[in-house]
Design a protein around this motif. Structure first.
Motif, PDB file in Angstrom:
ATOM      1  N   ILE A 154       2.442   5.184  -4.638  1.00 45.12           N
ATOM      2  CA  ILE A 154       3.584   4.875  -3.775  1.00 45.12           C
ATOM      3  C   ILE A 154       4.486   3.841  -4.432  1.00 45.12           C
ATOM      4  O   ILE A 154       5.721   3.953  -4.382  1.00 45.12           O
ATOM      5  CB  ILE A 154       3.111   4.392  -2.392  1.00 45.12           C
ATOM      6  CG1 ILE A 154       2.418   5.534  -1.637  1.00 45.12           C
ATOM      7  CG2 ILE A 154       4.288   3.847  -1.577  1.00 45.12           C
ATOM      8  CD1 ILE A 154       3.308   6.726  -1.337  1.00 45.12           C
ATOM      9  N   ARG A 160      -1.134   9.441   4.175  1.00 46.96           N
ATOM     10  CA  ARG A 160      -2.017   8.481   3.501  1.00 46.96           C
ATOM     11  C   ARG A 160      -3.423   8.498   4.076  1.00 46.96           C
ATOM     12  O   ARG A 160      -4.415   8.648   3.339  1.00 46.96           O
ATOM     13  CB  ARG A 160      -1.448   7.065   3.593  1.00 46.96           C
ATOM     14  CG  ARG A 160      -2.378   5.997   2.992  1.00 46.96           C
ATOM     15  CD  ARG A 160      -1.884   4.588   3.293  1.00 46.96           C
ATOM     16  NE  ARG A 160      -2.769   3.594   2.692  1.00 46.96           N
ATOM     17  CZ  ARG A 160      -3.882   3.152   3.257  1.00 46.96           C
ATOM     18  NH1 ARG A 160      -4.274   3.628   4.454  1.00 46.96           N
ATOM     19  NH2 ARG A 160      -4.637   2.241   2.639  1.00 46.96           N
ATOM     20  N   GLU A 185       4.048   9.247   2.467  1.00 40.98           N
ATOM     21  CA  GLU A 185       3.270   8.178   3.098  1.00 40.98           C
ATOM     22  C   GLU A 185       2.636   8.616   4.409  1.00 40.98           C
ATOM     23  O   GLU A 185       1.601   8.070   4.815  1.00 40.98           O
ATOM     24  CB  GLU A 185       4.160   6.958   3.327  1.00 40.98           C
ATOM     25  CG  GLU A 185       4.491   6.191   2.066  1.00 40.98           C
ATOM     26  CD  GLU A 185       5.180   4.875   2.357  1.00 40.98           C
ATOM     27  OE1 GLU A 185       4.653   3.829   1.933  1.00 40.98           O
ATOM     28  OE2 GLU A 185       6.237   4.902   3.007  1.00 40.98           O
TER      29      GLU A 185
END
Length: 261
Positions: A237, A219, A216
Protein backbone atom coordinates in the motif's frame (compact mmCIF):
# COMPACT_ATOMS: atom_id res chain seq x y z
CA UNK A 1 -28.10 -12.31 -10.51
CA UNK A 2 -26.72 -12.99 -7.06
CA UNK A 3 -23.36 -11.46 -6.24
CA UNK A 4 -20.70 -11.83 -3.59
CA UNK A 5 -19.46 -8.25 -3.37
CA UNK A 6 -15.80 -8.58 -2.44
CA UNK A 7 -15.41 -4.94 -1.37
CA UNK A 8 -18.14 -5.11 1.26
CA UNK A 9 -21.15 -2.92 1.98
CA UNK A 10 -19.53 -0.22 4.10
CA UNK A 11 -19.74 3.60 4.29
CA UNK A 12 -16.14 3.70 3.01
CA UNK A 13 -17.13 1.67 -0.05
CA UNK A 14 -20.09 3.99 -0.67
CA UNK A 15 -17.70 6.97 -0.63
CA UNK A 16 -15.32 5.18 -2.98
CA UNK A 17 -18.05 4.42 -5.48
CA UNK A 18 -19.20 8.03 -5.38
CA UNK A 19 -15.68 9.37 -5.88
CA UNK A 20 -15.18 6.96 -8.77
CA UNK A 21 -18.44 7.93 -10.49
CA UNK A 22 -17.77 11.66 -10.21
CA UNK A 23 -14.14 11.46 -11.30
CA UNK A 24 -14.80 9.19 -14.28
CA UNK A 25 -18.19 10.58 -15.37
CA UNK A 26 -17.11 11.87 -18.77
CA UNK A 27 -14.84 8.91 -19.43
CA UNK A 28 -17.52 6.31 -18.75
CA UNK A 29 -20.66 8.10 -19.93
CA UNK A 30 -19.40 10.35 -22.72
CA UNK A 31 -21.11 9.63 -26.04
CA UNK A 32 -24.09 7.76 -24.60
CA UNK A 33 -27.45 9.22 -25.61
CA UNK A 34 -30.78 8.05 -24.21
CA UNK A 35 -33.68 10.06 -25.62
CA UNK A 36 -36.40 11.53 -23.39
CA UNK A 37 -39.27 9.11 -22.93
CA UNK A 38 -37.20 5.98 -23.48
CA UNK A 39 -37.36 3.28 -20.83
CA UNK A 40 -33.95 2.50 -19.35
CA UNK A 41 -32.96 -0.28 -16.94
CA UNK A 42 -29.92 0.09 -14.70
CA UNK A 43 -29.10 -3.46 -13.67
CA UNK A 44 -27.15 -3.56 -10.42
CA UNK A 45 -27.43 0.10 -9.42
CA UNK A 46 -25.77 -0.40 -6.03
CA UNK A 47 -25.66 2.81 -3.98
CA UNK A 48 -26.72 4.92 -6.97
CA UNK A 49 -23.31 6.30 -7.90
CA UNK A 50 -23.92 5.75 -11.61
CA UNK A 51 -27.66 6.42 -11.31
CA UNK A 52 -26.83 10.06 -10.57
CA UNK A 53 -24.99 10.28 -13.87
CA UNK A 54 -27.80 8.61 -15.80
CA UNK A 55 -30.53 10.96 -14.61
CA UNK A 56 -28.34 14.07 -14.94
CA UNK A 57 -27.13 13.26 -18.45
CA UNK A 58 -30.38 11.91 -19.87
CA UNK A 59 -33.26 14.07 -18.61
CA UNK A 60 -36.71 12.74 -19.31
CA UNK A 61 -35.86 9.05 -19.43
CA UNK A 62 -38.00 6.53 -17.57
CA UNK A 63 -35.36 4.91 -15.38
CA UNK A 64 -35.83 1.64 -13.51
CA UNK A 65 -32.93 0.88 -11.15
CA UNK A 66 -32.62 -2.56 -9.58
CA UNK A 67 -30.27 -4.13 -7.06
CA UNK A 68 -30.37 -7.19 -4.82
CA UNK A 69 -29.17 -5.27 -1.75
CA UNK A 70 -31.86 -3.42 0.19
CA UNK A 71 -29.16 -1.54 2.10
CA UNK A 72 -27.56 -0.29 -1.12
CA UNK A 73 -30.94 0.75 -2.52
CA UNK A 74 -31.68 2.74 0.63
CA UNK A 75 -28.45 4.69 0.16
CA UNK A 76 -29.22 5.18 -3.52
CA UNK A 77 -32.62 6.67 -2.75
CA UNK A 78 -30.98 9.14 -0.36
CA UNK A 79 -28.59 10.46 -2.99
CA UNK A 80 -30.79 10.57 -6.12
CA UNK A 81 -33.38 13.33 -6.10
CA UNK A 82 -34.73 12.68 -9.60
CA UNK A 83 -37.67 10.39 -10.23
CA UNK A 84 -36.46 6.79 -10.41
CA UNK A 85 -38.39 3.54 -10.07
CA UNK A 86 -36.38 1.62 -7.48
CA UNK A 87 -36.70 -2.13 -7.07
CA UNK A 88 -34.99 -4.62 -4.82
CA UNK A 89 -34.95 -7.44 -7.33
CA UNK A 90 -32.98 -9.94 -9.33
CA UNK A 91 -33.00 -9.35 -13.08
CA UNK A 92 -34.74 -12.70 -13.54
CA UNK A 93 -37.76 -11.20 -11.77
CA UNK A 94 -38.32 -8.77 -14.68
CA UNK A 95 -39.63 -11.34 -17.14
CA UNK A 96 -42.19 -9.88 -19.51
CA UNK A 97 -40.99 -6.29 -19.17
CA UNK A 98 -39.43 -4.36 -22.04
CA UNK A 99 -36.79 -1.63 -22.14
CA UNK A 100 -35.24 0.54 -24.84
CA UNK A 101 -31.82 0.56 -23.20
CA UNK A 102 -30.01 -1.35 -20.46
CA UNK A 103 -27.00 0.01 -18.56
CA UNK A 104 -24.69 -2.36 -16.66
CA UNK A 105 -21.63 -0.87 -14.95
CA UNK A 106 -19.16 -2.76 -12.72
CA UNK A 107 -21.60 -5.64 -12.23
CA UNK A 108 -20.48 -8.51 -14.45
CA UNK A 109 -17.11 -8.70 -12.66
CA UNK A 110 -18.95 -10.02 -9.58
CA UNK A 111 -21.00 -12.70 -11.34
CA UNK A 112 -20.10 -16.37 -11.70
CA UNK A 113 -22.01 -16.65 -15.00
CA UNK A 114 -22.00 -13.29 -16.81
CA UNK A 115 -23.19 -14.81 -20.10
CA UNK A 116 -26.35 -16.12 -18.43
CA UNK A 117 -27.01 -12.66 -16.96
CA UNK A 118 -26.46 -10.95 -20.31
CA UNK A 119 -28.73 -13.49 -22.01
CA UNK A 120 -31.51 -12.78 -19.52
CA UNK A 121 -31.08 -9.05 -20.04
CA UNK A 122 -31.30 -9.43 -23.83
CA UNK A 123 -34.80 -10.85 -23.41
CA UNK A 124 -35.82 -7.56 -21.75
CA UNK A 125 -34.76 -5.37 -24.68
CA UNK A 126 -37.14 -4.21 -27.37
CA UNK A 127 -36.08 -4.90 -30.96
CA UNK A 128 -33.29 -2.45 -31.81
CA UNK A 129 -32.63 -1.73 -28.14
CA UNK A 130 -29.13 -1.36 -26.74
CA UNK A 131 -27.16 -2.65 -23.81
CA UNK A 132 -24.13 -0.78 -22.49
CA UNK A 133 -21.60 -2.71 -20.43
CA UNK A 134 -18.68 -1.11 -18.58
CA UNK A 135 -16.01 -3.09 -16.76
CA UNK A 136 -12.43 -2.67 -15.59
CA UNK A 137 -9.38 -4.93 -15.80
CA UNK A 138 -7.02 -4.88 -12.83
CA UNK A 139 -4.11 -6.19 -14.85
CA UNK A 140 -4.27 -2.99 -16.89
CA UNK A 141 -2.95 -1.13 -13.84
CA UNK A 142 0.66 -0.10 -14.29
CA UNK A 143 2.48 2.67 -12.53
CA UNK A 144 5.68 4.43 -11.59
CA UNK A 145 7.61 3.81 -9.39
CA UNK A 146 7.36 0.08 -10.21
CA UNK A 147 6.91 -2.19 -7.21
CA UNK A 148 6.52 -5.94 -6.80
CA UNK A 149 5.01 -5.28 -3.36
CA UNK A 150 2.31 -3.09 -4.91
CA UNK A 151 1.68 -5.73 -7.59
CA UNK A 152 1.20 -8.27 -4.80
CA UNK A 153 -1.59 -6.34 -3.03
CA UNK A 154 -3.40 -5.84 -6.34
CA UNK A 155 -3.10 -9.56 -7.01
CA UNK A 156 -4.77 -10.21 -3.66
CA UNK A 157 -7.85 -8.38 -4.92
CA UNK A 158 -7.78 -10.37 -8.17
CA UNK A 159 -7.48 -13.67 -6.30
CA UNK A 160 -10.16 -12.87 -3.72
CA UNK A 161 -12.64 -11.83 -6.38
CA UNK A 162 -11.96 -15.05 -8.31
CA UNK A 163 -12.48 -17.05 -5.12
CA UNK A 164 -15.85 -15.33 -4.69
CA UNK A 165 -16.85 -16.41 -8.20
CA UNK A 166 -16.11 -13.17 -10.02
CA UNK A 167 -13.49 -11.91 -12.45
CA UNK A 168 -11.73 -8.58 -11.93
CA UNK A 169 -10.04 -8.99 -15.33
CA UNK A 170 -13.35 -9.17 -17.17
CA UNK A 171 -12.98 -5.86 -19.01
CA UNK A 172 -10.87 -7.44 -21.73
CA UNK A 173 -13.66 -9.85 -22.66
CA UNK A 174 -16.82 -7.75 -22.68
CA UNK A 175 -17.11 -8.08 -26.48
CA UNK A 176 -16.96 -11.90 -26.58
CA UNK A 177 -19.33 -12.08 -23.60
CA UNK A 178 -21.93 -9.98 -25.40
CA UNK A 179 -21.42 -12.03 -28.55
CA UNK A 180 -21.92 -15.28 -26.64
CA UNK A 181 -25.16 -13.86 -25.20
CA UNK A 182 -26.55 -13.22 -28.67
CA UNK A 183 -26.19 -9.46 -29.14
CA UNK A 184 -25.61 -7.88 -32.55
CA UNK A 185 -23.58 -4.91 -33.82
CA UNK A 186 -21.26 -5.00 -30.79
CA UNK A 187 -18.80 -2.14 -30.45
CA UNK A 188 -16.20 -2.28 -27.67
CA UNK A 189 -13.52 0.26 -26.85
CA UNK A 190 -10.90 0.89 -24.16
CA UNK A 191 -11.30 3.94 -21.94
CA UNK A 192 -8.00 4.65 -20.23
CA UNK A 193 -7.23 6.74 -17.16
CA UNK A 194 -3.79 8.27 -16.71
CA UNK A 195 -2.84 10.36 -13.68
CA UNK A 196 0.27 12.29 -12.70
CA UNK A 197 0.97 15.46 -10.71
CA UNK A 198 -0.17 17.66 -13.62
CA UNK A 199 -3.64 16.08 -13.26
CA UNK A 200 -4.31 16.49 -9.52
CA UNK A 201 -8.05 15.79 -9.82
CA UNK A 202 -7.29 12.34 -11.25
CA UNK A 203 -4.49 11.66 -8.77
CA UNK A 204 -6.88 12.35 -5.91
CA UNK A 205 -10.16 11.14 -7.41
CA UNK A 206 -8.89 8.04 -9.15
CA UNK A 207 -5.45 6.92 -7.94
CA UNK A 208 -6.11 7.60 -4.25
CA UNK A 209 -9.86 7.56 -3.72
CA UNK A 210 -10.84 4.97 -6.31
CA UNK A 211 -8.06 2.48 -7.01
CA UNK A 212 -6.00 2.47 -3.82
CA UNK A 213 -9.20 2.63 -1.75
CA UNK A 214 -10.56 -0.35 -3.69
CA UNK A 215 -7.46 -2.41 -2.95
CA UNK A 216 -7.47 -1.39 0.72
CA UNK A 217 -11.07 -2.58 1.05
CA UNK A 218 -9.94 -6.23 0.92
CA UNK A 219 -7.09 -5.93 3.45
CA UNK A 220 -8.74 -7.93 6.21
CA UNK A 221 -9.85 -10.68 3.82
CA UNK A 222 -6.38 -10.93 2.29
CA UNK A 223 -4.69 -11.22 5.67
CA UNK A 224 -7.27 -13.72 6.94
CA UNK A 225 -6.69 -15.86 3.87
CA UNK A 226 -2.93 -15.77 4.42
CA UNK A 227 -2.27 -14.20 1.03
CA UNK A 228 0.15 -11.68 2.55
CA UNK A 229 1.46 -10.77 5.98
CA UNK A 230 0.45 -7.48 7.58
CA UNK A 231 3.95 -6.13 6.90
CA UNK A 232 3.83 -7.16 3.24
CA UNK A 233 0.41 -5.57 2.86
CA UNK A 234 1.57 -2.31 4.42
CA UNK A 235 4.60 -2.20 2.12
CA UNK A 236 2.45 -2.75 -0.96
CA UNK A 237 0.00 0.00 0.00
CA UNK A 238 2.86 2.41 0.77
CA UNK A 239 4.30 1.76 -2.67
CA UNK A 240 0.91 2.30 -4.32
CA UNK A 241 0.59 5.59 -2.46
CA UNK A 242 3.93 6.71 -3.90
CA UNK A 243 2.39 6.60 -7.36
CA UNK A 244 0.11 9.44 -6.22
CA UNK A 245 3.00 11.57 -4.98
CA UNK A 246 5.07 14.03 -7.06
CA UNK A 247 7.00 12.06 -9.65
CA UNK A 248 4.53 9.17 -9.59
CA UNK A 249 2.22 8.08 -12.41
CA UNK A 250 -0.73 5.69 -12.65
CA UNK A 251 -2.58 4.09 -15.56
CA UNK A 252 -5.73 1.96 -15.70
CA UNK A 253 -8.05 0.87 -18.51
CA UNK A 254 -11.81 0.41 -18.48
CA UNK A 255 -13.69 -1.17 -21.36
CA UNK A 256 -17.09 -0.06 -22.63
CA UNK A 257 -19.14 -2.11 -25.06
CA UNK A 258 -22.52 -1.45 -26.65
CA UNK A 259 -24.60 -4.22 -28.22
CA UNK A 260 -28.00 -4.30 -29.90
CA UNK A 261 -30.89 -6.72 -30.24
Amino acid sequence: MRTDYVHGYTPAETRRLSDQAQTLADLLHGGLEYAPGTRVLEAGCGVGAQTVQLVDRHPGIELVAIDISEESLARAKERVEARVEWRCADLHELKGEQFDHIFVCFVLEHLSDPVAALTSLRKLLRPGGTITVIEGDHQSAFFHPRSTAADAVIQCLVDLQAEAGGDSLIGRRVQPLLQAAGYDDIRAEPRAVYADETLPHLVDGFTRKTFIAMVESVRDKALAAGLLTAAEWAEGIRDLERTAEPGGTFHYTFFRAVGRT
